[in-house]
Scaffold this motif. Sequence first.
Motif, PDB file in Angstrom:
ATOM      1  N   VAL A 292       0.841  -1.194   0.000  1.00  0.00           N
ATOM      2  CA  VAL A 292       0.000   0.000   0.000  1.00  0.00           C
ATOM      3  C   VAL A 292       0.876   1.243   0.000  1.00  0.00           C
ATOM      4  CG1 VAL A 292      -1.910  -1.149   1.180  1.00  0.00           C
ATOM      5  CG2 VAL A 292      -0.162   0.035   2.521  1.00  0.00           C
ATOM      6  N   GLY A 293       0.326   2.349  -0.467  1.00  0.00           N
ATOM      7  CA  GLY A 293       1.063   3.600  -0.494  1.00  0.00           C
ATOM      8  C   GLY A 293       1.077   4.276   0.866  1.00  0.00           C
ATOM      9  N   ASN A 294       2.197   4.872   1.171  1.00  0.00           N
ATOM     10  CA  ASN A 294       2.326   5.622   2.423  1.00  0.00           C
ATOM     11  C   ASN A 294       3.265   6.794   2.180  1.00  0.00           C
ATOM     12  OD1 ASN A 294       2.651   6.648   4.965  1.00  0.00           O
ATOM     13  ND2 ASN A 294       3.428   4.772   5.898  1.00  0.00           N
ATOM     14  N   PRO A 295       2.728   8.007   2.005  1.00  0.00           N
ATOM     15  CA  PRO A 295       3.589   9.159   1.696  1.00  0.00           C
ATOM     16  C   PRO A 295       4.544   9.517   2.821  1.00  0.00           C
ATOM     17  CG  PRO A 295       1.334   9.850   2.150  1.00  0.00           C
ATOM     18  CD  PRO A 295       1.297   8.369   2.054  1.00  0.00           C
ATOM     19  N   ASN A 296       4.280   8.993   4.029  1.00  0.00           N
ATOM     20  CA  ASN A 296       5.155   9.287   5.173  1.00  0.00           C
ATOM     21  C   ASN A 296       6.311   8.306   5.284  1.00  0.00           C
ATOM     22  OD1 ASN A 296       3.472  11.452   6.038  1.00  0.00           O
ATOM     23  ND2 ASN A 296       2.073   9.972   6.978  1.00  0.00           N
ATOM     24  N   SER A 297       6.249   7.241   4.476  1.00  0.00           N
ATOM     25  CA  SER A 297       7.320   6.261   4.484  1.00  0.00           C
ATOM     26  C   SER A 297       8.490   6.751   3.633  1.00  0.00           C
ATOM     27  CB  SER A 297       6.806   4.927   3.943  1.00  0.00           C
ATOM     28  OG  SER A 297       7.865   4.023   3.741  1.00  0.00           O
ATOM     29  N   GLU A 298       9.668   6.295   3.954  1.00  0.00           N
ATOM     30  CA  GLU A 298      10.857   6.728   3.211  1.00  0.00           C
ATOM     31  C   GLU A 298      10.794   6.281   1.759  1.00  0.00           C
ATOM     32  OE1 GLU A 298      15.751   6.211   3.325  1.00  0.00           O
ATOM     33  OE2 GLU A 298      14.484   5.418   4.936  1.00  0.00           O
TER      34      GLU A 298
END
Length: 304
Positions: A292-298
């Motif tokens: 899944v997408g996570n904009p807060n992940s590196e």
Amino acid sequence: LSKLEINQYNDWFFLSIFVLTTLIYFSSQLFGSSFFWEDFVEYVYPFQTYAAKSSSNGFIPFWNPYIFSGMPFLADLQVGFFYPFNRVLSFFIDSNGHLSVWGLQFIIILHFLIAQISFYFMMRAKGVSQFASSFSAIAYSFSMMMVCHVFHPMIVYHLAWFPLVFMLFDKSIELGNYKYGIAAGLILGMSMLSGHPQITLYEVFFLGIYYIWQIISNLVQKNNPYIINSAIAGILTIVISVGIFQIQLLTSQELAGLSLRSDLSSDIKTHGSLEYKQILNFVNPHQFGKIVGNPNSETFFEIE
């Protein structure tokens, strides 16, 4: 205004329509509210990231050390390292050394615009009206074949350029003009580098059949005074495109020759087969997890 000036104005009008249809259809991706999924996340983005980072640092990535114990990278046809638009991705590396997801999506979306433009001019070259040409161009570019393979951009890249290739190829045979044959070869060769050998085979096979049919038809009807030039111009397209493709084909052929698949026993071939419990994936494709997408992940993605 002269008729020519009116037609030019109308062409620009329809080209602006193509920009608008592309913006509307892909607005959520272009404005950051959603992203492409499936193979885009799991295959296209990681591979293009490695390719873009490598080329931006000034070296050609012959080897990928991040899969298994390492494996050939440049020789993988689907990487499409030498495709010019893939190399534009080197300009989308951010300050953290990551390839911009938006940048990769933009390049893919751009080819839907290219598909509309190339199909439009192909139809216009056949004498079809501007309205019908624009309608068919939009229908082609947003057809199921194109849209369903948005996660497989190498297919989209091939199909985006092919109408233009066919238009130039057809003109080279019709007019016996070498320039059209050379132009078709250059564009076809460039599209071959995008990395989908099946589509390459289909396109070359189609052009070959069309070439034979046209030459025989001209010989029988004796209605082409440039028959020799036509025959040479058509051959030029294939020779030039295949010549351009050699930069990728030679390395890929060497890799294929080193493959052990053809010599494997049936026991080894079935090693690592799907487990019976994975039949549940027919009901729920993400039964055992998904990315899944996570904009807060590196890395912008995570496993859920």
